[in-house]
Design a protein around this motif. Sequence first.
Motif, PDB file in Angstrom:
ATOM      1  N   ASN A 101      -4.665  -8.828   6.466  1.00  0.00           N
ATOM      2  CA  ASN A 101      -4.447  -9.785   7.441  1.00  0.00           C
ATOM      3  C   ASN A 101      -5.216  -9.533   8.662  1.00  0.00           C
ATOM      4  OD1 ASN A 101      -2.954 -11.449   5.701  1.00  0.00           O
ATOM      5  ND2 ASN A 101      -1.088 -10.423   6.188  1.00  0.00           N
ATOM      6  N   TYR A 102      -5.604  -8.360   8.943  1.00  0.00           N
ATOM      7  CA  TYR A 102      -6.032  -7.890  10.234  1.00  0.00           C
ATOM      8  C   TYR A 102      -7.604  -7.940  10.087  1.00  0.00           C
ATOM      9  CZ  TYR A 102      -1.916  -5.332  11.332  1.00  0.00           C
ATOM     10  OH  TYR A 102      -0.530  -4.916  11.491  1.00  0.00           O
ATOM     11  N   PHE A 103      -8.166  -8.169   9.089  1.00  0.00           N
ATOM     12  CA  PHE A 103      -9.700  -8.479   9.212  1.00  0.00           C
ATOM     13  C   PHE A 103     -10.217  -9.660   9.439  1.00  0.00           C
ATOM     14  CE2 PHE A 103      -8.766  -5.355   5.581  1.00  0.00           C
ATOM     15  CZ  PHE A 103      -9.242  -3.933   6.299  1.00  0.00           C
ATOM     16  N   GLU A 159      -6.915  -7.973  -0.424  1.00  0.00           N
ATOM     17  CA  GLU A 159      -5.512  -8.189  -0.833  1.00  0.00           C
ATOM     18  C   GLU A 159      -4.899  -6.710  -0.603  1.00  0.00           C
ATOM     19  OE1 GLU A 159      -7.302 -10.438  -4.615  1.00  0.00           O
ATOM     20  OE2 GLU A 159      -7.030  -8.612  -4.799  1.00  0.00           O
ATOM     21  N   GLY A 160      -5.492  -5.906   0.188  1.00  0.00           N
ATOM     22  CA  GLY A 160      -4.853  -4.620   0.340  1.00  0.00           C
ATOM     23  C   GLY A 160      -3.795  -4.781   1.750  1.00  0.00           C
ATOM     24  N   PRO A 161      -3.142  -3.708   1.898  1.00  0.00           N
ATOM     25  CA  PRO A 161      -1.972  -3.578   2.921  1.00  0.00           C
ATOM     26  C   PRO A 161      -2.311  -4.260   4.110  1.00  0.00           C
ATOM     27  CG  PRO A 161      -2.411  -1.465   2.004  1.00  0.00           C
ATOM     28  CD  PRO A 161      -3.248  -2.241   1.303  1.00  0.00           C
ATOM     29  N   SER A 217     -10.186  -3.264  13.336  1.00  0.00           N
ATOM     30  CA  SER A 217      -9.496  -4.314  12.973  1.00  0.00           C
ATOM     31  C   SER A 217      -8.158  -3.811  13.616  1.00  0.00           C
ATOM     32  CB  SER A 217      -9.386  -4.786  11.732  1.00  0.00           C
ATOM     33  OG  SER A 217      -9.370  -3.714  10.846  1.00  0.00           O
ATOM     34  N   TYR A 218      -7.272  -3.399  12.461  1.00  0.00           N
ATOM     35  CA  TYR A 218      -5.937  -2.687  12.645  1.00  0.00           C
ATOM     36  C   TYR A 218      -5.819  -1.940  14.215  1.00  0.00           C
ATOM     37  CZ  TYR A 218      -2.123   0.162  11.982  1.00  0.00           C
ATOM     38  OH  TYR A 218      -0.772   0.994  12.113  1.00  0.00           O
ATOM     39  N   VAL A 219      -6.801  -0.655  13.844  1.00  0.00           N
ATOM     40  CA  VAL A 219      -6.404   0.415  15.052  1.00  0.00           C
ATOM     41  C   VAL A 219      -6.708  -0.451  16.498  1.00  0.00           C
ATOM     42  CG1 VAL A 219      -7.457   2.419  15.999  1.00  0.00           C
ATOM     43  CG2 VAL A 219      -7.214   2.356  13.505  1.00  0.00           C
TER      44      VAL A 219
END
Lengths: 334, 334
Positions: free
Chosen positions: A35-37, A30-32, A289-291
């Motif tokens: 969607n990347y995980f 639910e964090g910012p 994920s994000y990085v």
Amino acid sequence: MAVKSGKTVFFENRAYISAVSSSVGKKEGEGPFGNYFDYVSKDSRFGQKTYEQAESEMQKITVRRVLQKAGKESGNIDVICAGDLLNQCIGSSFGLKELNIPIIGVYGACSTMALSLITVANMIESGAADIGISVTSSHFCSAERQYRFPLEYGSQRPMTSQWTVTGCGAMLLNREQKGAYIHSARIGKICDLGIKDQNNMGAAMAPAAADTIVGYLRDTDTVPSDYDVIFTGDLGFTGTELLYRLAEEESIRLEGHHADFGKMIFDRERQDVHSGGSGCGCSASLLCSYVMDMFEKGKYKNILYCATGALLSPTSVLQKLTVPAVAHLVNIRI
Amino acid sequence: MAVKSGKTVFFENRAYISAVSSSVGKKEGEGPFGNYFDYVSKDSRFGQKTYEQAESEMQKITVRRVLQKAGKESGNIDVICAGDLLNQCIGSSFGLKELNIPIIGVYGACSTMALSLITVANMIESGAADIGISVTSSHFCSAERQYRFPLEYGSQRPMTSQWTVTGCGAMLLNREQKGAYIHSARIGKICDLGIKDQNNMGAAMAPAAADTIVGYLRDTDTVPSDYDVIFTGDLGFTGTELLYRLAEEESIRLEGHHADFGKMIFDRERQDVHSGGSGCGCSASLLCSYVMDMFEKGKYKNILYCATGALLSPTSVLQKLTVPAVAHLVNIRI
């Protein structure tokens, strides 16, 4: 062969990042960066009866997915380097026992993911491995009851405390010379400035982060603006402020070139976790994920990942000992 | 560069054993190998107030001595690879924090010394390190109260149980091409045959030892009689019997070519410890004293050191999980 400058190691036979995978709990989803995980557990239990087994299941899911993404079977993997925060690292041993992959257990508290990457990169450099996996995890519920209080107590937490992330990241490294790779690394020394407050681990870890980052910049003759971002994981809000002050004493301005995974993973307003996230799954899940997505999209070309760990235990706290800390760093480039 | 055959790694830039050092507690000092150890604590407290701090002090004493024997300062050392059995490996972090050496924390339960040697050998092979130290420890009093019961209970122990050794071994490895060296190694996979009895760790670990030893002999096309001794640490009396049976199923006869550090370290008649010694300090202290002394005296030229670890925790036992195990192997030659 790898080359050294000071305590920094530059790899020649570089470990390339072939695939990454990440799994997290409900709150992190639910964090910012939700969607990347790759996988978000609907209740942080990952279908298991206990939180420790949930953490193991999370590792298993994440490693299976990274194998699938890379199109590899576990039989193709030369080594898996794994660790977690649980006593005797049972998150990793129970999570990975069915995979039949030669295993190196590492322990560096929340610095474990960087330590694991350095270990696998070294084995690829040495020829001991062609393909390896790095994986680490942490789980809020298994960590909280081990390090602090039973969850049922609903204990109040001071503002300097951090929230252990339920998360796991896995990275598959090989020699395929495609995409991003581990360019260089620095293994940290233990720093102990005498802090005894187990609820202010950011402050305990900041000196270790400063030592490793400043050492790396000096060994490589670079400045913070040479990197897209210098990531730390996880100093949180309190520790980050202290890191900036310590770096400034060495005439290095990190502000504007630095981000901390502990500050990133939760929304400070909406998901109040006081000083931010922590746990070796925090930086591992965001890195995997994000990085790496930013590398894929061409937005990052050169980052530093400095993971910090507080080397305390509940026993050392009860014995009123200090909180020694360590920080390990890898430079990822494309 | 290192070469692989199956899961076995053969080193090219070999790590040479430049110096070893060992420290033990009072009981181990009174055992059959008492005269080989560098330091015997008169009361197993090593001058400290708590047993955990005693274990840290033992690591510090042992590392300082190995540095002294090799004529090196801690500033000369590129990496120290350390681990122990305590929660969050505080034996190592508090023992080594003042040394200012880049540190890799490893965890493999009682297999930690072999894992540590493999990690340092890999860094010497890759060029990431010129000089490294491997060190591990265990302490009866800190382990017993963490894993089982407070010592004050005086709990009765079943005959299959082993006695955690108060001991520490440190080895300084470098490139100086003098004396004994690490020829090859095999990182083990986790084996789990479903044993749930935490008081019979020898039985839980024997399958892992068999898997690693048989795999190594096949990869190298050698037989037990090619080695002066195949050492395991620590299967004890119960686990050794099982190892022989499992090896025989693979048509390998270990009897007569094998010795187990857990069986060696105490006198069975005089110092009844049931199934023998255990703990990562058991094999580390005997390897870094008696075994290397035999190399020095020309009595050994080629040994296998296969260290076994039971990857359980008190939490996994309470949750009625099995005891997964792992065994890592190094071949030391001169």
